[in-house]
Motif scaffolding. Structure first.
Motif, PDB file in Angstrom:
ATOM      1  N   VAL A 199       0.988  -1.316   0.094  1.00  0.00           N
ATOM      2  CA  VAL A 199       0.068   0.085  -0.219  1.00  0.00           C
ATOM      3  C   VAL A 199       0.741   1.100  -0.071  1.00  0.00           C
ATOM      4  N   GLY A 200       2.196   1.246   0.562  1.00  0.00           N
ATOM      5  CA  GLY A 200       2.997   2.285   0.846  1.00  0.00           C
ATOM      6  C   GLY A 200       3.631   2.524  -0.858  1.00  0.00           C
ATOM      7  N   HIS A 201       3.343   1.928  -1.587  1.00  0.00           N
ATOM      8  CA  HIS A 201       3.723   2.141  -3.052  1.00  0.00           C
ATOM      9  C   HIS A 201       2.536   2.926  -3.962  1.00  0.00           C
ATOM     10  N   SER A 202       1.317   3.003  -3.311  1.00  0.00           N
ATOM     11  CA  SER A 202       0.433   3.713  -3.740  1.00  0.00           C
ATOM     12  C   SER A 202       0.640   5.156  -4.069  1.00  0.00           C
ATOM     13  N   SER A 203       0.702   5.978  -5.230  1.00  0.00           N
ATOM     14  CA  SER A 203       1.136   7.197  -5.286  1.00  0.00           C
ATOM     15  C   SER A 203       0.804   7.301  -6.630  1.00  0.00           C
ATOM     16  N   MET A 204       1.336   8.812  -7.163  1.00  0.00           N
ATOM     17  CA  MET A 204       1.334   9.251  -8.560  1.00  0.00           C
ATOM     18  C   MET A 204       2.690   9.213  -8.991  1.00  0.00           C
ATOM     19  N   TYR A 205       2.857   8.685 -10.411  1.00  0.00           N
ATOM     20  CA  TYR A 205       3.963   8.556 -11.056  1.00  0.00           C
ATOM     21  C   TYR A 205       4.033   9.219 -12.287  1.00  0.00           C
ATOM     22  N   LYS A 206       5.198   9.492 -12.746  1.00  0.00           N
ATOM     23  CA  LYS A 206       5.517  10.316 -13.924  1.00  0.00           C
ATOM     24  C   LYS A 206       7.038   9.846 -14.567  1.00  0.00           C
ATOM     25  N   CYS A 207       7.221   9.867 -15.610  1.00  0.00           N
ATOM     26  CA  CYS A 207       8.560   9.834 -16.127  1.00  0.00           C
ATOM     27  C   CYS A 207       9.023  10.806 -17.112  1.00  0.00           C
ATOM     28  N   ALA A 208      10.383  10.931 -17.417  1.00  0.00           N
ATOM     29  CA  ALA A 208      10.930  12.106 -18.220  1.00  0.00           C
ATOM     30  C   ALA A 208      11.984  11.476 -19.191  1.00  0.00           C
ATOM     31  N   VAL A 209      12.129  12.018 -20.287  1.00  0.00           N
ATOM     32  CA  VAL A 209      13.202  11.654 -21.363  1.00  0.00           C
ATOM     33  C   VAL A 209      13.772  12.791 -21.472  1.00  0.00           C
ATOM     34  N   VAL A 210      15.207  12.646 -21.168  1.00  0.00           N
ATOM     35  CA  VAL A 210      16.253  13.797 -21.552  1.00  0.00           C
ATOM     36  C   VAL A 210      17.025  13.390 -22.461  1.00  0.00           C
ATOM     37  N   ILE A 211      16.871  14.354 -23.547  1.00  0.00           N
ATOM     38  CA  ILE A 211      17.607  14.206 -25.081  1.00  0.00           C
ATOM     39  C   ILE A 211      18.215  15.706 -24.921  1.00  0.00           C
ATOM     40  N   ASP A 212      19.708  15.657 -25.096  1.00  0.00           N
ATOM     41  CA  ASP A 212      20.636  17.187 -25.427  1.00  0.00           C
ATOM     42  C   ASP A 212      19.985  18.263 -24.326  1.00  0.00           C
ATOM     43  N   GLN A 213      19.989  17.741 -23.120  1.00  0.00           N
ATOM     44  CA  GLN A 213      19.480  18.648 -22.052  1.00  0.00           C
ATOM     45  C   GLN A 213      18.326  19.074 -21.784  1.00  0.00           C
ATOM     46  N   ARG A 214      17.288  18.726 -22.534  1.00  0.00           N
ATOM     47  CA  ARG A 214      16.052  18.851 -22.928  1.00  0.00           C
ATOM     48  C   ARG A 214      15.118  17.965 -22.497  1.00  0.00           C
ATOM     49  N   GLU A 215      14.253  18.132 -21.302  1.00  0.00           N
ATOM     50  CA  GLU A 215      13.502  17.041 -20.621  1.00  0.00           C
ATOM     51  C   GLU A 215      11.888  17.105 -21.209  1.00  0.00           C
ATOM     52  N   HIS A 216      11.249  15.882 -21.349  1.00  0.00           N
ATOM     53  CA  HIS A 216      10.116  15.771 -21.928  1.00  0.00           C
ATOM     54  C   HIS A 216       9.565  14.797 -20.991  1.00  0.00           C
ATOM     55  N   TYR A 217       8.253  15.281 -20.556  1.00  0.00           N
ATOM     56  CA  TYR A 217       7.430  14.436 -19.438  1.00  0.00           C
ATOM     57  C   TYR A 217       6.305  13.730 -20.027  1.00  0.00           C
ATOM     58  N   SER A 218       6.304  12.762 -19.341  1.00  0.00           N
ATOM     59  CA  SER A 218       4.894  11.966 -19.498  1.00  0.00           C
ATOM     60  C   SER A 218       3.642  12.323 -18.770  1.00  0.00           C
ATOM     61  N   SER A 219       2.746  12.151 -18.839  1.00  0.00           N
ATOM     62  CA  SER A 219       1.297  12.604 -18.118  1.00  0.00           C
ATOM     63  C   SER A 219       1.536  11.659 -16.854  1.00  0.00           C
ATOM     64  N   ILE A 220       0.600  12.009 -15.857  1.00  0.00           N
ATOM     65  CA  ILE A 220       0.976  11.483 -14.416  1.00  0.00           C
ATOM     66  C   ILE A 220       0.014  10.343 -14.298  1.00  0.00           C
ATOM     67  N   LYS A 221       0.232   9.135 -13.913  1.00  0.00           N
ATOM     68  CA  LYS A 221      -0.395   8.114 -13.710  1.00  0.00           C
ATOM     69  C   LYS A 221      -0.450   7.729 -12.229  1.00  0.00           C
ATOM     70  N   ASN A 222      -1.691   7.324 -11.611  1.00  0.00           N
ATOM     71  CA  ASN A 222      -1.847   6.882 -10.364  1.00  0.00           C
ATOM     72  C   ASN A 222      -1.740   5.303 -10.224  1.00  0.00           C
ATOM     73  N   LEU A 223      -1.052   4.753  -9.340  1.00  0.00           N
ATOM     74  CA  LEU A 223      -1.163   3.355  -8.793  1.00  0.00           C
ATOM     75  C   LEU A 223      -1.618   3.197  -7.493  1.00  0.00           C
ATOM     76  N   THR A 224      -2.408   2.441  -7.549  1.00  0.00           N
ATOM     77  CA  THR A 224      -3.280   2.019  -6.132  1.00  0.00           C
ATOM     78  C   THR A 224      -2.884   0.592  -5.673  1.00  0.00           C
ATOM     79  N   VAL A 225      -2.384   0.510  -4.625  1.00  0.00           N
ATOM     80  CA  VAL A 225      -2.195  -0.981  -4.079  1.00  0.00           C
ATOM     81  C   VAL A 225      -3.218  -1.269  -3.096  1.00  0.00           C
ATOM     82  N   ASN A 226      -3.983  -2.061  -3.051  1.00  0.00           N
ATOM     83  CA  ASN A 226      -5.073  -2.386  -2.034  1.00  0.00           C
ATOM     84  C   ASN A 226      -4.504  -3.456  -1.098  1.00  0.00           C
TER      85      ASN A 226
END
Length: 739
Positions: free
Chosen positions: A99-126
């Motif tokens: 349950v402690g892993h339940s949170s909001m996650y996102k990732c980023a790709v860095v190319i040539d010092q420029r970051e590009h982010y994904s949208s936020i995804k929620n993970l729920t552990v019951n």
């Protein structure tokens, strides 16, 4: 020279390589999309393996080999892990999700010092794991501590553990570990212990199930005290009562045992061996406790005591509410009730005090009011060793108000508001002051402090009006009238009048000019200022009169101009006069000198022009002469007419009259022709109105007139040159003389 060329070529080659490297490093990349994928699902049960995949869709130049950096985030900012790879996707594993892993996650790709982010995804552990409770002992004596352990294996995050005895919460503690230990003491009897925990996910607390239940048997300590009161819990003031606290005789042998008698927050006595005795008063009524203590264990027993008053609190009174100095007062002290079954009224003794000093015993206190009798009074009633004090009463004899004094603060100026102050040195407060003008009440105010004055706003239109004001003061006694106001009154200055002597127009250089500035009204001292519009301030003087004269000595032409004056006094209002302008003329001797010089100059000019004119005429033809021979054929008889051509004529006509002629003899010009009868006539023409039409001639001894008439339309005004020409022409036309 060759070295320089080689150096330049090398530098150019280096720059070209650097440009190529820079171009290669900055090859064009287009990041179309970055997406975070959660497998197997965004909502899973506890213990599931979860995969987070960051997938990038990127376009780049042909032949380039980009390197990507992947960053995974939890709760927006927390970086979980960073990967550097050339692959277009990267995976992050969560093994045995909790349950402690339940949170909001996102990732980023860095190319040539420029970051590009994904949208936020929620993970729920019951599903939180049910905790496990363990204790080190299940049988113990009251006061003995036991250790309880609550654990939730595998859970992560911030866990808050709760220990309970039945439904009662005993202890709570936050931990980032999956287990916690706690030592506790339980009261005697049977305990039902359990534990529980919860985890905080943002704004939500997720609770686990209750742990297993453990029953614990606690043997109670027999140390509860027994409290007794003798002779009774109901008493009357002055009675003596005794408190006794006891416990089981076996437990009293324990050296850790402590017994106390307590009333409210006050510990009265350590009762381990002794009883507690006290003489009670009315305020001793209430709850009393016996507390026995051994280690951390405490036992209580209580009893309520009721104490009846032997007599009530005495009341102090003074005969009159308001007493003026010189009047009599009586101070009395008495109780409203007493326990008649215990005492008689005459057994109560009274004492009266002023400022804590005893005044009298046994009776009332009578005295004439004065300043010495003022103070704080209090009385005391006593019976059977019970003493009670009354409330204090402050007494101050009233003082008749004294005659008020009246004054003003600052100057009094006619027409301006000013303050009148009224004050009485003596008098009980509050004091009411009334401002009056003759018999008219203008205003009133009340003063509640002896050091304060009554203040009123007033005005006067004349200086004599100031004495019409007076004050009246009054408190609870008769009113007192004050003196009439006596104060200096300042009359503002009126508009000044500026006078100049001598009068403008008669002022000449060298004169003394006196400027007199006077005012129609105003209180002295008066200050006068004199001004010249060109030279500004001239003089200032302060005098006691209503006018002042300022003298300009031996004035000159520079003193001409505009003058004015100002006047002011203590009213600080400056008034200005009208302006006067005068001109300083020349002195008489200067005028005479200028006239003489002018006449001399004109004479010199006239003389110069006359000499100049004569010199100019001398260069022209000789003056015309008219010769007339006599009628007799004598060669020596010649009549000559001389016309003077240097005479200026301003008249309309020129006339030669016989009575204005001067005849003189002329000597004969030829030798041998001497004849007394032969004379020559010369006519002298004076500068006066002459008629040029008549010309006097002499023919022999006869007078001949030649009439010169102006024709119609001919000019009647002839100048000097025209007259000469006109005479010359007419002379040429004269007939020859007759023999």
């Amino acid at each position: 020279m060759q070295v320089k060329i080689q150096t330049s070529l090398r530098m150019g080659t280096f720059l070209l390589l650097l440009l190529l490297i820079t171009y290669e490093a900055h090859a064009d990349f287009i990041t179309k999309n970055v997406e975070l994928l959660i497998n197997p699902s965004s909502e899973v049960q506890r213990g599931t393996n979860v995969t987070l995949t960051c997938q990038a869709e990127i376009s780049y130049s042909q032949g380039s080999h980009p390197n990507y950096t992947y960053i995974f985030y939890k709760d927006y900012i927390k970086q979980l892990k960073t990967f550097s790879t050339s692959a277009t996707n990267q995976t992050y594993f969560i093994k045995d999700a909790r349950v402690g892993h339940s949170s909001m996650y996102k990732c980023a790709v860095v190319i040539d010092q420029r970051e590009h982010y994904s949208s936020i995804k929620n993970l729920t552990v019951n599903g939180l794991q049910t905790p496990l409770l363990t204790v080190d002992k299940i049988r113990l004596t009251e006061g003995t501590a036991l250790t309880a352990t609550c654990s939730a294996e595998g859970e992560i995050g911030s866990l808050t553990f709760l220990f309970k005895n039945g439904s009662k919460e005993l202890h709570s503690e936050v931990s980032h570990e999956h287990r916690i230990e706690h030592k506790m003491s339980l009261p005697g009897g049977t305990g039902n212990l359990s534990c529980q925990y919860f985890i905080n996910l943002g704004r939500t607390n997720i609770f686990s199930n209750n742990s297993n239940l453990i029953k614990v048997n606690i043997q109670e300590l027999e140390i509860k005290p027994v409290i007794t009161v003798r002779p009774s819990t109901d008493a009357t003031e002055g009675d003596n009562i005794r408190f006794n606290c006891t416990v089981d005789m076996l437990q009293q042998q324990n050296s850790e045992l402590r017994i106390f008698l307590v009333r409210g927050p006050t510990t009265l006595e350590n009762m381990i061996k002794n009883e507690y005795s006290m003489q009670v008063k009315a305020n001793d009524s209430g709850k009393y406790e016996c507390i026995s203590q051994m280690g951390a264990i405490q036992k209580y027993s209580t009893v309520n005591i009721t104490v009846k008053e032997l007599f009530s609190v005495p009341v102090l009174s003074i005969s009159a509410a308001q007493v003026f100095e010189g009047e009599s007062i009586t101070v009395t002290c008495q109780v409203n009730s007493f326990a008649s079954e215990r005492i008689q009224s005459d057994e109560i003794k009274y004492s009266i005090f002023r400022d804590d000093a005893l005044l009298i015993r046994e009776g009332n206190y009578s005295v004439t009011a004065s300043k010495e009798t003022n103070g704080k009074y209090m009385c005391k009633a006593e019976a059977k060793s019970i003493s009670k004090k009354s409330w204090s009463l402050v007494f101050e004899a009233k003082v008749f108000v004294s005659r008020p004094e009246i004054r003003v603060d600052g100057p009094v100026i006619v027409g301006k508001p000013f303050r009148i102050y009224c004050h009485s040195e003596n008098g009980s407060l509050p004091i009411s002051y009334t401002l009056k003008r003759d018999h008219l009440n203008l205003n009133w105010t009340e003063v509640s402090s002896l050091h304060n004055e009554a203040s009123f706003l007033a005005t006067v239109s004349t200086p004599a009006e100031i004495s019409s004001y007076w004050c009246e003061a009054k408190n609870t006694g008769p009113p007192k009238k004050g003196e009439r106001l006596n104060a200096s009154v300042i009359v503002p200055v009126g508009k000044p009048l500026l006078t100049v002597l001598p009068v403008p127009g008669d002022i000449k250089e060298g004169d003394n000019v006196t400027l007199i500035c006077g005012i129609p009204k105003g209180s002295p001292p008066i200050s006068f200022r004199f001004y010249n519009s060109s030279s500004s301030h001239l003089h200032t003087a302060t005098v006691s009169s209503n006018s002042f004269a300022y003298t300009l000595t031996e004035v000159n032409r520079q003193h001409s101009g505009t003058y004015y004056c100002e006047a002011f006094n203590q009213a600080q209002e400056t008034s200005q006069s009208d302006s006067i302008t005068f001109k300083v003329s020349l002195a008489m001797w200067k005028k005479a000198l200028i006239a003489t010089f002018s006449m001399l100059l004109v004479a010199l000019l006239v003389l110069f022009f006359m000499m100049y004119y004569k010199a100019k005429q001398g260069k022209r033809e000789m003056p015309a002469k008219l010769s007339v021979k006599p009628a007799s054929p004598k060669s020596d008889e010649i009549l000559t007419l001389n016309l003077i051509n240097d005479t200026h004529y301003s008249a309309d006509t020129v006339r030669v009259k016989d009575k204005e002629s001067v005849w003189s003899e002329r000597p004969l010009e030829s030798a041998g022709s001497s004849n007394a009868g032969d004379v020559e006539y010369t006519e002298v023409v004076h500068p006066q109105h002459l008629d040029p039409a008549r010309i006097l001639l002499r023919k022999g001894t006869d007078t001949v007139y030649s009439e010169l008439q102006t024709s119609q339309g001919a000019p009647e005004h002839l100048n000097h040159q025209e007259i000469q020409e006109y005479v010359k022409i007419n002379l040429d036309q004269l007939p020859e003389p007759v023999d």
